[in-house]
Design a protein around this motif. Structure first.
Motif, PDB file in Angstrom:
ATOM      1  N   GLY A  10       0.800  -1.217   0.000  1.00 13.62           N
ATOM      2  CA  GLY A  10       0.000   0.000   0.000  1.00 13.62           C
ATOM      3  C   GLY A  10       0.830   1.262   0.000  1.00 13.62           C
ATOM      4  N   ALA A  11       2.093   1.164   0.439  1.00 13.69           N
ATOM      5  CA  ALA A  11       2.978   2.329   0.466  1.00 13.69           C
ATOM      6  C   ALA A  11       3.555   2.644  -0.910  1.00 13.69           C
ATOM      7  CB  ALA A  11       4.118   2.107   1.455  1.00 13.69           C
ATOM      8  N   VAL A  12       3.321   1.756  -1.864  1.00 12.87           N
ATOM      9  CA  VAL A  12       3.826   1.969  -3.227  1.00 12.87           C
ATOM     10  C   VAL A  12       2.913   2.958  -3.935  1.00 12.87           C
ATOM     11  CG1 VAL A  12       4.303   0.893  -5.462  1.00 12.87           C
ATOM     12  CG2 VAL A  12       4.861  -0.317  -3.338  1.00 12.87           C
ATOM     13  N   THR A  13       3.387   4.184  -4.081  1.00 19.22           N
ATOM     14  CA  THR A  13       2.652   5.208  -4.824  1.00 19.22           C
ATOM     15  C   THR A  13       3.569   5.801  -5.876  1.00 19.22           C
ATOM     16  OG1 THR A  13       3.295   7.048  -3.369  1.00 19.22           O
ATOM     17  CG2 THR A  13       1.312   5.771  -2.759  1.00 19.22           C
ATOM     18  N   LEU A  14       2.961   6.326  -6.905  1.00 17.31           N
ATOM     19  CA  LEU A  14       3.750   6.923  -7.979  1.00 17.31           C
ATOM     20  C   LEU A  14       4.531   8.121  -7.473  1.00 17.31           C
ATOM     21  CD1 LEU A  14       4.165   6.195 -10.919  1.00 17.31           C
ATOM     22  CD2 LEU A  14       2.404   7.838 -11.533  1.00 17.31           C
TER      23      LEU A  14
ATOM     24  N   LEU B 253       6.662  13.978 -10.922  1.00 22.19           N
ATOM     25  CA  LEU B 253       5.491  13.118 -11.015  1.00 22.19           C
ATOM     26  C   LEU B 253       5.005  13.019 -12.455  1.00 22.19           C
ATOM     27  CD1 LEU B 253       3.492  11.405  -9.471  1.00 22.19           C
ATOM     28  CD2 LEU B 253       2.140  13.470  -9.005  1.00 22.19           C
ATOM     29  N   ASP B 254       5.103  14.120 -13.200  1.00 21.25           N
ATOM     30  CA  ASP B 254       4.700  14.091 -14.609  1.00 21.25           C
ATOM     31  C   ASP B 254       5.574  13.122 -15.412  1.00 21.25           C
ATOM     32  OD1 ASP B 254       2.626  15.845 -14.271  1.00 21.25           O
ATOM     33  OD2 ASP B 254       3.784  17.635 -14.835  1.00 21.25           O
ATOM     34  N   GLU B 255       6.875  13.133 -15.113  1.00 18.60           N
ATOM     35  CA  GLU B 255       7.773  12.187 -15.795  1.00 18.60           C
ATOM     36  C   GLU B 255       7.397  10.748 -15.440  1.00 18.60           C
ATOM     37  OE1 GLU B 255      12.207  13.612 -16.313  1.00 18.60           O
ATOM     38  OE2 GLU B 255      11.474  14.225 -14.329  1.00 18.60           O
ATOM     39  N   ALA B 256       7.110  10.515 -14.161  1.00 18.49           N
ATOM     40  CA  ALA B 256       6.757   9.158 -13.719  1.00 18.49           C
ATOM     41  C   ALA B 256       5.506   8.673 -14.432  1.00 18.49           C
ATOM     42  CB  ALA B 256       6.561   9.142 -12.212  1.00 18.49           C
ATOM     43  N   ARG B 257       4.572   9.582 -14.678  1.00 20.83           N
ATOM     44  CA  ARG B 257       3.321   9.192 -15.337  1.00 20.83           C
ATOM     45  C   ARG B 257       3.536   8.792 -16.796  1.00 20.83           C
ATOM     46  NH1 ARG B 257       0.496  13.807 -12.348  1.00 20.83           N
ATOM     47  NH2 ARG B 257      -0.573  12.758 -10.615  1.00 20.83           N
ATOM     48  N   GLU B 258       4.682   9.110 -17.358  1.00 22.34           N
ATOM     49  CA  GLU B 258       4.981   8.631 -18.711  1.00 22.34           C
ATOM     50  C   GLU B 258       5.182   7.118 -18.724  1.00 22.34           C
ATOM     51  OE1 GLU B 258       8.306  10.560 -20.433  1.00 22.34           O
ATOM     52  OE2 GLU B 258       7.336  12.510 -20.564  1.00 22.34           O
ATOM     53  N   ALA B 259       5.644   6.587 -17.587  1.00 23.59           N
ATOM     54  CA  ALA B 259       5.895   5.143 -17.495  1.00 23.59           C
ATOM     55  C   ALA B 259       4.720   4.398 -16.899  1.00 23.59           C
ATOM     56  CB  ALA B 259       7.157   4.893 -16.671  1.00 23.59           C
ATOM     57  N   PHE B 260       4.088   4.978 -15.872  1.00 25.87           N
ATOM     58  CA  PHE B 260       2.956   4.345 -15.190  1.00 25.87           C
ATOM     59  C   PHE B 260       1.875   5.393 -14.974  1.00 25.87           C
ATOM     60  CE2 PHE B 260       6.742   1.966 -13.892  1.00 25.87           C
ATOM     61  CZ  PHE B 260       6.366   0.671 -14.246  1.00 25.87           C
TER      62      PHE B 260
END
Length: 213
Positions: free
Chosen positions: A25-29, A40-47
């Motif tokens: 549950g601690a796994v968040t983007l 966070l925007d870069e991370a959303r390119e992958a997930f």
């Protein structure tokens, strides 16, 4: 924004650290992006979101597990070979979970998370299918339902038995491993018995038919 082909790998590594150190549950983007030193925007390119990242992590673990199984099956040429490999797999899983309690906790979370249920079932049946492929030729007279049910149950129970044994004290855990290895051998013996009985019955029926011709 330039595409980073390694971004997904970095985020998955961060996700694994979060899961091992805290919980699934601690796994968040957002947390994974921070640990990976990206926005966070870069991370959303992958997930796309937290669920996609968690699903990616679970798929990573399942893929690693499937590779280990595929490697072990290369040594299977007889039912006895299969029994030895299955018993060794129990030992290997036990050692992993005994030596790495964090991994044991993460894997337990993955297998009990309702959101992952469909994926977990899919992976167990896929692994069972790999084993079924080898045993089908060795046990041609065992029915499809009997073989697939036995193999799938064995695949599922191997993980459960190893995790439970690893959570107990060493003496009790080792006794549990030995008990489950006997269960594997008994299940294989039962399949061999069915194979031999039906092969004999089929041959006998063929002889009777030939004698009446």
């Amino acid at each position: 924004m330039a595409h980073r082909p390694d971004l997904a790998d970095h985020l998955l590594q961060a996700a694994e650290g979060l899961a091992r150190g805290h919980s699934l549950g601690a796994v968040t983007l957002e947390s994974a992006a921070r640990l990976s030193d990206v926005s966070l925007d870069e991370a959303r390119e992958a997930f796309a979101d937290d669920d996609a990242l968690r699903l990616g992590l679970v798929r990573f673990y399942h893929a690693a597990n499937r590779e280990v199984l595929a490697f072990a099956l290369r040594e299977v040429a007889t039912v006895d070979d299969f029994v030895r490999q299955a018993q060794q797999a129990v030992e290997n899983y036990y050692q992993i979970f005994h030596n790495d309690p964090d991994m044991r906790d993460v894997w337990t979370e993955i297998l009990t998370d309702r959101r992952m249920r469909a994926l977990n079932v899919e992976q167990v049946t896929e692994n069972a299918g790999m084993v079924h492929h080898f045993l089908r030729e060795l046990l041609p007279h065992v029915t499809e339902l009997e073989l697939s049910a036995t193999v799938e149950l064995m695949i599922h129970m191997t993980d459960v038995a190893a995790r439970w044994a690893a959570a107990r004290d060493a003496a009790k855990g080792r006794a549990m491993l030995h008990a489950f290895c006997r269960v594997i051998a008994l299940m294989a013996d039962d399949l061999l018995r069915l194979e031999q009985e039906r092969a004999f019955a089929g041959a006998n029926a063929a002889l009777q038919t030939a004698s009446r011709s």
